[in-house]
Design an enzyme around this catalytic site. Structure first.
Site, PDB file in Angstrom:
ATOM      1  N   ASP A 102       0.782  -1.197   0.096  1.00 48.14           N
ATOM      2  CA  ASP A 102       0.190   0.057  -0.043  1.00 48.14           C
ATOM      3  C   ASP A 102       0.976   1.109  -0.038  1.00 48.14           C
ATOM      4  O   ASP A 102       1.398   1.529   1.076  1.00 48.14           O
ATOM      5  CB  ASP A 102      -0.799  -0.083   1.425  1.00 48.14           C
ATOM      6  CG  ASP A 102      -1.695   1.217   1.423  1.00 48.14           C
ATOM      7  OD1 ASP A 102      -1.519   2.190   0.635  1.00 48.14           O
ATOM      8  OD2 ASP A 102      -2.654   1.218   2.189  1.00 48.14           O
ATOM      9  N   ASN A 139       2.603   5.076 -10.661  1.00 48.65           N
ATOM     10  CA  ASN A 139       1.410   4.935 -11.376  1.00 48.65           C
ATOM     11  C   ASN A 139       0.076   4.808 -10.584  1.00 48.65           C
ATOM     12  O   ASN A 139      -0.929   5.645 -10.867  1.00 48.65           O
ATOM     13  CB  ASN A 139       1.258   3.897 -12.134  1.00 48.65           C
ATOM     14  CG  ASN A 139       0.112   3.501 -12.909  1.00 48.65           C
ATOM     15  OD1 ASN A 139      -0.608   4.268 -13.744  1.00 48.65           O
ATOM     16  ND2 ASN A 139      -0.623   2.454 -12.348  1.00 48.65           N
ATOM     17  N   TYR A 143      -9.390  14.523  -6.454  1.00 51.40           N
ATOM     18  CA  TYR A 143      -8.322  13.864  -7.113  1.00 51.40           C
ATOM     19  C   TYR A 143      -7.587  15.078  -7.889  1.00 51.40           C
ATOM     20  O   TYR A 143      -6.471  14.750  -7.999  1.00 51.40           O
ATOM     21  CB  TYR A 143      -9.554  13.117  -8.378  1.00 51.40           C
ATOM     22  CG  TYR A 143      -8.580  12.505  -9.185  1.00 51.40           C
ATOM     23  CD1 TYR A 143      -8.146  11.259  -9.151  1.00 51.40           C
ATOM     24  CD2 TYR A 143      -8.408  13.019 -10.657  1.00 51.40           C
ATOM     25  CE1 TYR A 143      -7.370  10.452 -10.254  1.00 51.40           C
ATOM     26  CE2 TYR A 143      -7.621  12.554 -11.425  1.00 51.40           C
ATOM     27  CZ  TYR A 143      -7.281  11.274 -11.341  1.00 51.40           C
ATOM     28  OH  TYR A 143      -6.329  10.526 -12.321  1.00 51.40           O
ATOM     29  N   LYS A 188      -3.543  15.709  -8.283  1.00 51.30           N
ATOM     30  CA  LYS A 188      -2.709  15.604  -9.638  1.00 51.30           C
ATOM     31  C   LYS A 188      -2.177  16.980  -9.665  1.00 51.30           C
ATOM     32  O   LYS A 188      -0.947  17.037 -10.101  1.00 51.30           O
ATOM     33  CB  LYS A 188      -3.829  15.397 -10.570  1.00 51.30           C
ATOM     34  CG  LYS A 188      -4.259  13.862 -10.527  1.00 51.30           C
ATOM     35  CD  LYS A 188      -3.177  12.809 -10.604  1.00 51.30           C
ATOM     36  CE  LYS A 188      -3.645  11.619 -10.561  1.00 51.30           C
ATOM     37  NZ  LYS A 188      -2.642  10.415 -10.533  1.00 51.30           N
TER      38      LYS A 188
END
Length: 272
Positions: free
Chosen positions: A70, A97, A170, A174
């Site tokens: 994890d 990734n 999210y 990013k």
């Protein structure tokens, strides 16, 4: 036939490599000659799918090993890098990734939903990049003076620059990845460690299947993509392989958008 890039003798860790974009990257790097550590979350389903990726690489004549971790947990990340050392005696390439989504309207988004996304998508990428930098800086023997000491490739998203309503966690993660990558590239370039990002647009993976798995949803999605098709994991994987290779030796601190033109804001066509 010779592969487009040559990664023979290199060792790569690909996080979240049991499915989707990560799986495509692992397969592509292996096809180019790299030995691959296929990271997966520590649960039975992820382990099963990672084993399938390893089998596919082995069946094609490559070398790979599955490694549970994890990446949001510091101890797990250290264990992941020890696996690379134990199985392949080091690491040359990190592909950062692994990522998750927890969409919600802002008034309904829980702290847990916010934190889980930040923990994996941003903190996890920091932890892995830090471990890779330590490995590259301490590697023995040192690489030749004209060679990179290591490569770190972040998988970001078009949403590092395009706002995404109902995905504030999210998009924030990013956006953070973008400046994390650039800051590390600036810091590590004098040590011959190259750091770059690949930012995918709409890619045909299970995580976003509702956006493309019916003719109506696909038609709606394609309005956002000037190039007129949805991306495939291989589109991203080939870009990663190039950044991991010596062919891109003078490239660091760059984000390569693999998005069919989505970041060109196609909704503004004809409105200027």
């Amino acid at each position: 036939m010779r592969h487009a890039v040559d990664l023979s003798g290199r060792v790569a860790i690909v996080t979240g490599a049991n499915s989707g974009i990560g799986k495509g990257i692992a397969l592509e790097l292996a096809a180019a000659g790299a030995r691959v550590v296929v990271n997966h979350r520590p649960n039975e389903d992820s382990a099963r799918r990672a084993a399938q990726v390893v089998d596919a690489i082995s069946g094609a004549g490559g070398a790979a090993v599955a490694a549970a971790a994890d990446i949001s947990r510091e101890d797990d990340v250290e264990q992941l890098f020890r696996a690379a050392q134990d199985h392949f005696q080091g690491i040359d390439i990190l592909v950062n990734n692994a990522g998750i989504e927890q969409p919600a309207a802002i008034q309904d988004m829980t702290l847990a939903q916010w934190q889980q996304v930040i923990d994996v998508n941003l903190t996890g990428q920091f932890l892995c990049a830090r471990a890779a930098a330590r490995a590259f800086l301490n590697r023995q023997p040192k690489p030749p003076a004209d060679a990179a000491a290591g490569k770190i490739i972040f998988i970001s998203s078009v949403h590092e620059v395009i706002p995404w309503a109902f995905q504030a966690n999210y998009a924030a993660s990013k956006g953070g990845v973008s400046l994390l990558m650039q800051s590390l590239a600036q810091e590590l370039a004098p040590m011959k460690i190259r750091v770059n990002s690949v930012a995918p647009g709409a890619i045909r993976t299970p995580i976003n299947a509702p956006a493309w798995n019916t003719p109506e949803s696909l038609a709606s999605l394609l309005k956002l993509i000037p190039y007129g098709r949805i991306g495939e994991p291989d589109d991203v994987a080939r870009a990663v392989a190039w950044l991991a290779s010596d062919d891109s030796d003078y490239v660091t601190g760059s984000t390569l958008f693999v998005d069919g033109g989505m970041t060109l804001y196609p909704a503004f066509r004809g409105a200027g």
